[in-house]
Scaffold this active site. Structure first.
Site, mmCIF file in Angstrom:
data_model
loop_
_atom_site.group_PDB
_atom_site.id
_atom_site.type_symbol
_atom_site.label_atom_id
_atom_site.label_comp_id
_atom_site.label_asym_id
_atom_site.label_seq_id
_atom_site.Cartn_x
_atom_site.Cartn_y
_atom_site.Cartn_z
ATOM 1 N N GLU A 151 19.774 6.136 34.929
ATOM 2 C CA GLU A 151 19.937 5.160 33.849
ATOM 3 C C GLU A 151 20.043 3.758 34.442
ATOM 4 O O GLU A 151 20.743 3.551 35.411
ATOM 5 C CB GLU A 151 21.187 5.508 33.031
ATOM 6 C CG GLU A 151 21.425 4.607 31.868
ATOM 7 C CD GLU A 151 20.171 4.442 31.004
ATOM 8 O OE1 GLU A 151 19.643 5.446 30.510
ATOM 9 O OE2 GLU A 151 19.706 3.296 30.841
ATOM 10 N N CYS A 263 29.109 -0.166 39.194
ATOM 11 C CA CYS A 263 27.930 0.405 39.860
ATOM 12 C C CYS A 263 27.623 -0.181 41.233
ATOM 13 O O CYS A 263 27.572 0.563 42.210
ATOM 14 C CB CYS A 263 26.712 0.264 38.957
ATOM 15 S SG CYS A 263 26.832 1.295 37.484
ATOM 16 N N LYS A 266 29.986 0.738 44.368
ATOM 17 C CA LYS A 266 30.002 2.160 44.740
ATOM 18 C C LYS A 266 28.611 2.647 45.129
ATOM 19 O O LYS A 266 28.464 3.494 46.019
ATOM 20 C CB LYS A 266 30.604 3.017 43.617
ATOM 21 C CG LYS A 266 29.655 3.342 42.485
ATOM 22 C CD LYS A 266 30.221 4.399 41.553
ATOM 23 C CE LYS A 266 29.331 4.626 40.336
ATOM 24 N NZ LYS A 266 28.021 5.208 40.593
HETATM 25 P P1 NAD Z 1 32.568 6.735 32.611
HETATM 26 O O1 NAD Z 1 33.686 6.959 33.542
HETATM 27 O O2 NAD Z 1 32.649 5.638 31.597
HETATM 28 O O3 NAD Z 1 32.256 8.086 31.798
HETATM 29 C C1 NAD Z 1 32.237 9.344 32.369
HETATM 30 C C2 NAD Z 1 32.827 10.330 31.349
HETATM 31 O O4 NAD Z 1 32.593 11.660 31.807
HETATM 32 C C3 NAD Z 1 34.320 10.187 31.138
HETATM 33 O O5 NAD Z 1 34.575 9.959 29.766
HETATM 34 C C4 NAD Z 1 34.884 11.541 31.600
HETATM 35 O O6 NAD Z 1 36.012 11.941 30.850
HETATM 36 C C5 NAD Z 1 33.695 12.452 31.394
HETATM 37 N N1 NAD Z 1 33.699 13.697 32.170
HETATM 38 C C6 NAD Z 1 33.951 13.872 33.487
HETATM 39 N N2 NAD Z 1 33.815 15.163 33.822
HETATM 40 C C7 NAD Z 1 33.463 15.837 32.699
HETATM 41 C C8 NAD Z 1 33.184 17.204 32.390
HETATM 42 N N3 NAD Z 1 33.203 18.153 33.330
HETATM 43 N N4 NAD Z 1 32.890 17.534 31.119
HETATM 44 C C9 NAD Z 1 32.863 16.584 30.162
HETATM 45 N N5 NAD Z 1 33.104 15.281 30.399
HETATM 46 C C10 NAD Z 1 33.400 14.901 31.644
HETATM 47 O O7 NAD Z 1 31.270 6.532 33.522
HETATM 48 P P2 NAD Z 1 29.958 5.672 33.204
HETATM 49 O O8 NAD Z 1 30.197 4.233 33.500
HETATM 50 O O9 NAD Z 1 29.422 6.059 31.877
HETATM 51 O O10 NAD Z 1 28.991 6.213 34.346
HETATM 52 C C11 NAD Z 1 28.454 7.515 34.312
HETATM 53 C C12 NAD Z 1 27.352 7.614 35.342
HETATM 54 O O11 NAD Z 1 26.284 6.729 34.999
HETATM 55 C C13 NAD Z 1 27.766 7.211 36.759
HETATM 56 O O12 NAD Z 1 27.108 8.006 37.684
HETATM 57 C C14 NAD Z 1 27.299 5.768 36.865
HETATM 58 O O13 NAD Z 1 27.049 5.396 38.197
HETATM 59 C C15 NAD Z 1 26.009 5.825 36.074
HETATM 60 N N6 NAD Z 1 25.599 4.545 35.502
HETATM 61 C C16 NAD Z 1 26.528 3.723 34.935
HETATM 62 C C17 NAD Z 1 26.127 2.522 34.374
HETATM 63 C C18 NAD Z 1 27.138 1.596 33.753
HETATM 64 O O14 NAD Z 1 26.780 0.441 33.476
HETATM 65 N N7 NAD Z 1 28.369 2.021 33.505
HETATM 66 C C19 NAD Z 1 24.770 2.162 34.370
HETATM 67 C C20 NAD Z 1 23.847 3.035 34.939
HETATM 68 C C21 NAD Z 1 24.270 4.231 35.498
#
Ligand code: NAD
Length: 440
Positions: A151, A263, A266
């Site tokens: 993403e 992002c 990390k």
């Molecule tokens: P986040 O911490 O906001 O959300 C992750 C969610 O996953 C949490 O709500 C957590 O409770 C849930 N979770 C964890 N383990 C779980 C399980 N076993 N079952 C169900 N739910 C579970 O994280 P985010 O910022 O949304 O990032 C998610 C991924 O996307 C990461 O790898 C990040 O690097 C990537 N990403 C993030 C962004 C951004 O702008 N935040 C952009 C691109 C990619």
């Protein structure tokens, strides 16, 4: 298509709401019961512009729902997206894949019929192989194809980015998976979003290459800014001068206090580790990370230099805490090391942020939180602009000056014109602009 998203955070919730808006049937699953219960009550647990409206509309139309139960929605799904966190692992900086692997095992135990399992989380190259292995270990009869679909959305502009992406990258060699994912993104063909099909490993590495490149661009202009300051040049004009070159491009050339957020820090750390493990060290990215780390405390020294190097007995007001505007996300925000360094130098801190103050309370201590920019400036010896929220761009400088004990503004986002601020009687410092010559 029936889609289940595992992880309803910044990425999972936005993706789920947008897929539902495309017309798919979506369930967002999270093991954080308080998050799911808030969503079920119509409360959005994060701040992202317009997300509340998008979620409400799709819930109302019966295309989007939320659950803590993973098995039911996975059993029904044609495609399951893994969108859980992949934070830095404590100690060594590798991506912590424990959430991805835990989710994979749970998915494996629940799948029924052919299902495409897609990692949307940012995961190191080769993770898809391990997810596939874990699924077959947990459930040898599972009929799954594991694909990668990193993403690229940006917090603060996430819905627009998701609906009008520069490109969609899909990593799979499986024809059935390709068909399902093409169908999921089909509504975007109208927007002519290019879909790039690659191998799974290539897709995984593409995401890290993109983030590392953007982090490099920011760090490059920050170093040019430092030099510009020393030699009496203006970094904003330089950024324009190079950015209009199509080979360079104007985005991510804004000098500032260093990159942060959930992002770039990390992901650059994880890429460096992966590269070292494969004996192909990434010297440029290593330098980017090191330069960026030093920069945040250097910004505190910049503030202190106005007062002869110490801030003992001084009150510093901080405008903006989040790593960028239009989000409440405080993860690895540059404000955190900046504020702790200011405190180390003896400063008392007052702070205001439109959305980030709640999350900030878990990261920072001994801060007087204020309810607006002018009350934040009250009695301050210096005002530091850390995040370029829209509402900080046109402050009433006379009112600000009256509120402050000492009219000093340190604008770490270059959102003001030096001559304007100086004309209002302030001492003004910014990043990479010589306020004595170019500004007045
Ligand atoms: P986040 O911490 O906001 O959300 C992750 C969610 O996953 C949490 O709500 C957590 O409770 C849930 N979770 C964890 N383990 C779980 C399980 N076993 N079952 C169900 N739910 C579970 O994280 P985010 O910022 O949304 O990032 C998610 C991924 O996307 C990461 O790898 C990040 O690097 C990537 N990403 C993030 C962004 C951004 O702008 N935040 C952009 C691109 C990619």
């Amino acid at each position: 298509m029936r889609i289940t998203i595992v992880g309803a955070g910044y990425v999972g919730l936005v993706s789920g709401a947008c897929f539902a808006d495309f017309g798919h049937q979506v369930t967002c699953v999270d093991n954080d019961a308080s998050k799911i219960s808030a969503l079920q009550r119509g409360k959005i647990p994060i701040f992202e512009p317009d997300l509340d409206r998008l979620v409400q509309n799709n819930v109302k139309n019966g295309r989007l729902d939320f659950s803590t139960d993973l098995a039911g929605p996975v059993r029904e799904a044609d495609a399951v997206f893994i969108a859980v966190g992949t934070p830095s692992r404590r100690g060594d900086g590798h991506a912590d894949l424990s959430y991805v692997y835990a989710a994979s095992r749970e998915i494996a135990a629940a799948v029924d019929g052919f299902t495409v399992v897609i990692t949307k989380s940012t995961v190191p190259v080769g993770t898809g192989d391990e997810v596939e292995r874990l699924i077959h270990e947990t459930n040898p009869s599972a009929d799954v194809a594991v694909a990668s679909n990193p993403e690229f959305l940006r917090e603060g502009a996430a819905i627009r980015d998701f609906k009008f992406p520069d490109r969609i990258v899909v990593g799979t060699d499986d024809e059935r998976a390709r068909k399902v994912i093409s169908e999921i993104y089909r509504p975007l063909y109208l927007n002519k979003a290019p879909v790039i099909f690659t191998s799974r490993r290539t897709a995984e590495l593409t995401k890290y290459a993109a983030n590392a490149f953007l982090a490099t661009k920011i760090t490059f202009i920050n170093e040019i800014a430092d030099l510009a300051e020393k030699v009496g040049a203006d970094v904003q004009e330089i950024a324009r001068g190079i950015g209009l070159d199509n080979r360079i491009g104007s985005k991510f050339l804004h000098a500032g206090p260093g990159f942060g957020g959930s992002c770039f820090p990390k992901d650059t750390r994880a890429l460096i580790k992966t590269a070292q493990d494969h004996d192909a060290p990434m010297r440029i990215v290593e330098a980017v990370l090191a330069v960026n780390e030093n920069r945040k405390r250097a910004m505190a020294r910049k503030v202190a230099s106005v007062f002869g190097g110490t801030l003992r007995g001084k009150t510093v007001s901080i405008l903006g805490l989040t790593f960028k505007p239009n989000t409440d996300d405080m993860r690895e925000s540059p404000s955190i090391p900046l504020i702790t360094a200011l405190q180390d130098l003896g400063a008392k801190i007052r702070a205001y942020d439109p959305e980030g103050m709640e999350q900030s309370k878990t990261e920072l201590s001994e801060i007087c939180y204020c309810d607006g920019p002018y009350s934040c400036a009250d009695g301050a010896d210096a005002l530091v602009i850390v995040t370029e929220w829209e509402q900080f761009r046109a402050l009433d400088l006379d009112r600000l000056k009256r509120a402050m004990a000492c009219p000093v503004m340190i604008d770490l986002r270059n959102i003001y014109q030096p001559h304007d601020v100086i004309a209002h009687g302030f001492r003004y410092e910014s990043v990479g602009r010589n306020t004595q010559t170019g500004g007045v």
